[in-house]
Scaffold this active site. Structure first.
Site, PDB file in Angstrom:
ATOM      1  N   GLY A 164       0.807  -1.216   0.000  1.00 50.87           N
ATOM      2  CA  GLY A 164       0.000   0.000   0.000  1.00 50.87           C
ATOM      3  C   GLY A 164       0.842   1.269   0.000  1.00 50.87           C
ATOM      4  O   GLY A 164       0.352   2.343  -0.361  1.00 50.87           O
ATOM      5  N   LYS A 216       4.028   2.504   6.564  1.00 47.49           N
ATOM      6  CA  LYS A 216       3.139   2.709   7.711  1.00 47.49           C
ATOM      7  C   LYS A 216       3.827   2.258   8.994  1.00 47.49           C
ATOM      8  O   LYS A 216       3.880   2.978   9.970  1.00 47.49           O
ATOM      9  CB  LYS A 216       1.841   1.931   7.481  1.00 47.49           C
ATOM     10  CG  LYS A 216       0.904   1.957   8.665  1.00 47.49           C
ATOM     11  CD  LYS A 216      -0.389   1.216   8.385  1.00 47.49           C
ATOM     12  CE  LYS A 216      -1.147   1.029   9.692  1.00 47.49           C
ATOM     13  NZ  LYS A 216      -2.428   0.353   9.523  1.00 47.49           N
ATOM     14  N   THR A 217       4.378   1.059   8.967  1.00 53.52           N
ATOM     15  CA  THR A 217       4.960   0.496  10.187  1.00 53.52           C
ATOM     16  C   THR A 217       6.416   0.900  10.381  1.00 53.52           C
ATOM     17  O   THR A 217       6.946   0.851  11.482  1.00 53.52           O
ATOM     18  CB  THR A 217       4.922  -1.042  10.113  1.00 53.52           C
ATOM     19  OG1 THR A 217       5.591  -1.441   8.893  1.00 53.52           O
ATOM     20  CG2 THR A 217       3.505  -1.569  10.098  1.00 53.52           C
ATOM     21  N   PHE A 218       7.083   1.242   9.316  1.00 52.33           N
ATOM     22  CA  PHE A 218       8.515   1.514   9.284  1.00 52.33           C
ATOM     23  C   PHE A 218       9.336   0.311   9.766  1.00 52.33           C
ATOM     24  O   PHE A 218      10.441   0.458  10.273  1.00 52.33           O
ATOM     25  CB  PHE A 218       8.885   2.777  10.081  1.00 52.33           C
ATOM     26  CG  PHE A 218       9.774   3.698   9.290  1.00 52.33           C
ATOM     27  CD1 PHE A 218       9.252   4.486   8.272  1.00 52.33           C
ATOM     28  CD2 PHE A 218      11.144   3.777   9.525  1.00 52.33           C
ATOM     29  CE1 PHE A 218      10.059   5.326   7.505  1.00 52.33           C
ATOM     30  CE2 PHE A 218      11.970   4.615   8.763  1.00 52.33           C
ATOM     31  CZ  PHE A 218      11.416   5.392   7.754  1.00 52.33           C
ATOM     32  N   GLU A 222      11.695  -5.069   3.328  1.00 46.37           N
ATOM     33  CA  GLU A 222      12.107  -4.582   2.002  1.00 46.37           C
ATOM     34  C   GLU A 222      12.358  -3.077   2.041  1.00 46.37           C
ATOM     35  O   GLU A 222      13.373  -2.584   1.543  1.00 46.37           O
ATOM     36  CB  GLU A 222      11.001  -4.866   0.965  1.00 46.37           C
ATOM     37  CG  GLU A 222      10.837  -6.323   0.592  1.00 46.37           C
ATOM     38  CD  GLU A 222       9.792  -7.027   1.458  1.00 46.37           C
ATOM     39  OE1 GLU A 222       9.595  -6.624   2.619  1.00 46.37           O
ATOM     40  OE2 GLU A 222       9.179  -7.984   0.957  1.00 46.37           O
ATOM     41  N   GLY A 277      -2.918  -0.036   5.164  1.00 49.63           N
ATOM     42  CA  GLY A 277      -1.929   0.195   4.114  1.00 49.63           C
ATOM     43  C   GLY A 277      -2.568   0.359   2.737  1.00 49.63           C
ATOM     44  O   GLY A 277      -2.227   1.269   1.977  1.00 49.63           O
ATOM     45  N   ARG A 278      -3.512  -0.523   2.411  1.00 50.40           N
ATOM     46  CA  ARG A 278      -4.103  -0.476   1.068  1.00 50.40           C
ATOM     47  C   ARG A 278      -5.115   0.651   0.909  1.00 50.40           C
ATOM     48  O   ARG A 278      -5.702   0.814  -0.161  1.00 50.40           O
ATOM     49  CB  ARG A 278      -4.721  -1.827   0.724  1.00 50.40           C
ATOM     50  CG  ARG A 278      -5.687  -2.384   1.762  1.00 50.40           C
ATOM     51  CD  ARG A 278      -5.951  -3.876   1.501  1.00 50.40           C
ATOM     52  NE  ARG A 278      -6.765  -4.515   2.535  1.00 50.40           N
ATOM     53  CZ  ARG A 278      -6.281  -5.021   3.662  1.00 50.40           C
ATOM     54  NH1 ARG A 278      -4.996  -4.918   3.934  1.00 50.40           N
ATOM     55  NH2 ARG A 278      -7.077  -5.612   4.528  1.00 50.40           N
ATOM     56  N   GLU A 363      -6.369  -8.469  -0.821  1.00 52.69           N
ATOM     57  CA  GLU A 363      -5.852  -8.437   0.550  1.00 52.69           C
ATOM     58  C   GLU A 363      -7.004  -8.171   1.529  1.00 52.69           C
ATOM     59  O   GLU A 363      -6.972  -8.594   2.675  1.00 52.69           O
ATOM     60  CB  GLU A 363      -4.753  -7.374   0.702  1.00 52.69           C
ATOM     61  CG  GLU A 363      -3.931  -7.580   1.965  1.00 52.69           C
ATOM     62  CD  GLU A 363      -2.660  -6.733   2.034  1.00 52.69           C
ATOM     63  OE1 GLU A 363      -2.794  -5.509   2.186  1.00 52.69           O
ATOM     64  OE2 GLU A 363      -1.556  -7.278   1.974  1.00 52.69           O
ATOM     65  N   HIS A 394      -6.124  -8.107 -27.167  1.00 51.85           N
ATOM     66  CA  HIS A 394      -5.218  -8.830 -28.060  1.00 51.85           C
ATOM     67  C   HIS A 394      -4.382  -9.860 -27.306  1.00 51.85           C
ATOM     68  O   HIS A 394      -3.407 -10.377 -27.848  1.00 51.85           O
ATOM     69  CB  HIS A 394      -4.311  -7.846 -28.798  1.00 51.85           C
ATOM     70  CG  HIS A 394      -5.095  -6.885 -29.650  1.00 51.85           C
ATOM     71  ND1 HIS A 394      -5.440  -7.150 -30.950  1.00 51.85           N
ATOM     72  CD2 HIS A 394      -5.645  -5.686 -29.353  1.00 51.85           C
ATOM     73  CE1 HIS A 394      -6.149  -6.143 -31.431  1.00 51.85           C
ATOM     74  NE2 HIS A 394      -6.290  -5.238 -30.482  1.00 51.85           N
ATOM     75  N   LYS A 517       6.789 -13.982   5.578  1.00 51.12           N
ATOM     76  CA  LYS A 517       7.786 -13.004   6.055  1.00 51.12           C
ATOM     77  C   LYS A 517       8.658 -13.623   7.139  1.00 51.12           C
ATOM     78  O   LYS A 517       9.880 -13.463   7.147  1.00 51.12           O
ATOM     79  CB  LYS A 517       7.081 -11.798   6.699  1.00 51.12           C
ATOM     80  CG  LYS A 517       6.424 -10.837   5.759  1.00 51.12           C
ATOM     81  CD  LYS A 517       5.942  -9.624   6.569  1.00 51.12           C
ATOM     82  CE  LYS A 517       4.946  -8.792   5.812  1.00 51.12           C
ATOM     83  NZ  LYS A 517       4.303  -7.760   6.594  1.00 51.12           N
TER      84      LYS A 517
HETATM   85  O1  LIG Z   1       3.589   0.464   4.797  1.00 51.16           O
HETATM   86  P1  LIG Z   1       4.230  -0.735   5.398  1.00 51.16           P
HETATM   87  O2  LIG Z   1       4.033  -0.822   6.875  1.00 51.16           O
HETATM   88  O3  LIG Z   1       5.685  -0.805   5.011  1.00 51.16           O
HETATM   89  O4  LIG Z   1       3.514  -1.993   4.784  1.00 51.16           O
HETATM   90  C1  LIG Z   1       3.561  -2.285   3.433  1.00 51.16           C
HETATM   91  C2  LIG Z   1       2.674  -3.463   3.099  1.00 51.16           C
HETATM   92  O5  LIG Z   1       3.151  -4.566   3.837  1.00 51.16           O
HETATM   93  C3  LIG Z   1       2.481  -5.765   3.583  1.00 51.16           C
HETATM   94  O6  LIG Z   1       3.081  -6.808   4.274  1.00 51.16           O
HETATM   95  C4  LIG Z   1       1.044  -5.644   3.943  1.00 51.16           C
HETATM   96  O7  LIG Z   1       0.415  -6.828   3.545  1.00 51.16           O
HETATM   97  C5  LIG Z   1       0.416  -4.471   3.200  1.00 51.16           C
HETATM   98  O8  LIG Z   1      -0.899  -4.279   3.636  1.00 51.16           O
HETATM   99  C6  LIG Z   1       1.210  -3.217   3.419  1.00 51.16           C
HETATM  100  O9  LIG Z   1       0.676  -2.196   2.606  1.00 51.16           O
END
Ligand SMILES: O=P(O)(O)OC[C@H]1O[C@@H](O)[C@H](O)[C@@H](O)[C@@H]1O
Length: 553
Positions: A164, A216-218, A222, A277-278, A363, A394, A517
């Protein structure tokens, strides 16, 4: 609540379905009812906020009785009650004990919105103050008032985020490219695959680059790894003279982790845990959008979504556009065993729209457990897929027209193009395909027609089109600008809500992404330790061993 499939309307719908499956043919329904189009289409009007948007549901397996029964199902499933609870700020995300309040982020209409009795709009960290911060910052960067460490304007934006924190910003900046600052280049780095960051950095100059670390969570592995790589690159390239504070900002709910990363909290754009997030492109996560198209356009984007919120919140179910869309989703998934939903925008700017909707829909509603913890005894979330047309025609439309599966499809078109080149010929050809595909899917082609065309008898079964395949046509009454895009996204958000409400699942958590994860974290350690995948099943262990040997790790 009682299991959805035990509700009285459910069994009535089952009986009705048998009747429809035997006796309902779409093209005949049009032939016998001159008013069918008017009866089953609805126009979204927003008091001038966005252009009118026509939603034509008439090419669906829908009669007056179907609509009555679907609305009855919505009543019995408590859709209105659940909707009102969402708008009231109740903690309807019951597995995470959170409100679901992304509608507050675009509450440009001045609704009172509270969570736990606290006004979320006003106050020091309220929605309005974050919006003000976004406005000031985006205007400073766009005007060149906010400059990099050597005094140059920042014209290269790298958004680092995933899920998201990536899909919304990518999709919206692409969709609104027409409004984008011509001197600004955007990169979105999401994948942990080093190629993604490496390619973005290759195209970036540290003196003019602004990194937006969107999470969102930091804590997302990735994003934090990519952000650290970007920071190390920046420090190295600037010989340690680069000012991180001028070149890195954070979009997050987690002040502690943001500060730990080295970003000043003054350069953090916050939001609250009640934003999923989404559903976060409306929040600070949308900063890349505001930077690229300007704050006024970002505000129009919010206003278009708010207008759809108002429609969803206030319109009786039978005329409520996202409610009808969501109920049709349930109708096809549970009563016709349709496993997919196709969304095909006839619009190149919307080329990431389906990818965005995949997270929103799958999701949210990819759940098998209902509110009381028991397994759903019916089908839930559909597989959503799509590509822009005419390209998709196509490639995979063969299966949509002649395959064995029922694939309800949404087609989206804007009446006007941002690029009416060649005397608008392209737009007219695009539009003619938009009309033709829905018509062809419905009317099909009979054996008699083929014979009349002189088709050899042995080819008739191959060239036959059974037709009777449902579509919803969405026609935007002007170009797709920020407000229209906002309204379209909010339509799909509420449609998803309605489906989840009927299915009695929690559309707002995402536990299903966790297991992979956790395992990846454990395996990452093993890659640096001695051993060849011992302790795993033979396949996983064998693959780990082969990887180590091939990669000489
Ligand atoms: O914004 P964040 O905390 O880094 O999360 C990113 C994504 O992380 C994924 O693991 C979640 O399934 C999503 O919903 C989310 O958008």
């Amino acid at each position: 609540m009682a299991p959805t499939n035990t509700l009285p309307a459910w069994s009535e719908l089952q009986a009705h379905r048998d009747d429809i499956a035997k006796n309902f043919v779409l093209k005949e329904a049009f032939a016998s009812d001159a008013d069918r189009f008017n009866k089953f289409s609805r126009t979204f009007k927003s008091d001038g906020v966005s252009a009118d948007i026509l939603f034509d549901f008439s090419k669906n397996f829908l009669t007056n009785e179907t609509l009555d029964l679907l609305v009855k199902l919505a009543d019995e499933a408590g859709v209105e009650r659940k909707r009102d609870a969402m708008f009231r700020g109740d903690k309807i995300n019951f597995t995470e004990n959170r409100a679901v309040y992304h509608t507050a982020l675009r509450n440009v209409g001045g609704w009172e919105m509270k969570v736990e009795g606290q006004d979320v709009m006003n106050g020091p960290n309220g929605v309005n103050s974050v919006l003000q911060h976004m406005k000031e910052f985006s205007e400073q960067v766009r005007s060149g008032e906010w400059v990099g460490y050597t005094g140059k304007k920042l014209t290269n934006i790298v958004n680092v985020g995933i899920g998201g924190s990536d899909l919304g910003p990518v999709m919206v900046t692409e969709a609104l490219k027409h409004y984008g600052a011509p001197d600004m280049t955007l990169h979105f780095v999401s994948n942990i695959d080093g190629t993604h960051m490496a390619e973005a950095l290759k195209a970036s100059d540290p003196e003019t680059t602004l990194f937006l670390i969107a999470s969102k969570t930091f804590t997302t592995a990735e994003t934090i790894t990519n952000a650290n790589t970007a920071k190390a690159w920046f420090i190295e390239k600037t010989g340690g003279k680069g000012d991180v504070a001028k070149h890195f900002v954070a979009l997050s709910t987690n002040e502690e982790e943001v500060t730990k990363f080295g970003i000043d909290k003054a350069n953090m754009f916050g939001f609250e845990s009640w934003v999923g997030g989404r559903y976060s492109v409306w929040s600070a996560i949308g900063l890349s959008v505001a930077l690229y198209v300007g704050y006024d356009n970002f505000h129009k984007f919010l206003a278009g979504a708010h207008a759809m919120d108002k429609h969803f919140r206030e319109t009786p179910l039978r005329d409520n556009i996202p409610v009808i869309g969501g109920l049709l989703g349930v109708w096809y998934a549970d009563f016709f065993q349709a496993q997919t939903r196709l969304v095909a925008p006839f619009d190149q700017y919307l080329h990431r729209f389906a990818a965005y909707l995949q997270q929103l829909s799958m999701e949210s509603n990819g759940k098998a457990i209902t509110s009381d913890g028991s397994s759903a005894k019916y089908t839930t979330g559909s597989i959503l897929f799509g590509e822009p047309c005419t390209n998709a025609q196509h490639s995979f439309f063969q299966l949509v027209h002649q395959g064995t599966k029922l694939i309800p499809a949404d087609f989206i078109l804007a009446a006007k193009s941002h690029n009416p080149i060649h005397d608008n010929l392209h737009q007219k050809m695009l539009a003619s395909n938009y009309f033709a595909q829905a018509e062809a899917l419905m009317v099909g082609k009979t054996d008699d027609q083929l014979r009349a065309e002189g088709t050899p008898e042995e080819l008739i079964p191959h060239k036959r089109f059974l037709g009777n395949r449902p579509t919803t046509s969405i026609l935007v009454g002007d170009v797709i600008g920020p407000a229209e895009l906002g309204a379209l996204i909010a339509y799909y958000e509420h449609l998803t809500f309605v489906e989840g409400a009927v299915w009695d699942i929690n559309s707002f958590d995402q536990w299903g992404v966790e297991l992979g994860k956790v395992l990846a974290k454990k395996i990452l350690k093993e890659l640096d330790e001695p051993g060849n995948g011992e302790g795993h099943d033979a396949s996983t262990g064998g693959l780990i061993g082969a990887f180590k040997s091939f990669a000489k790790i």
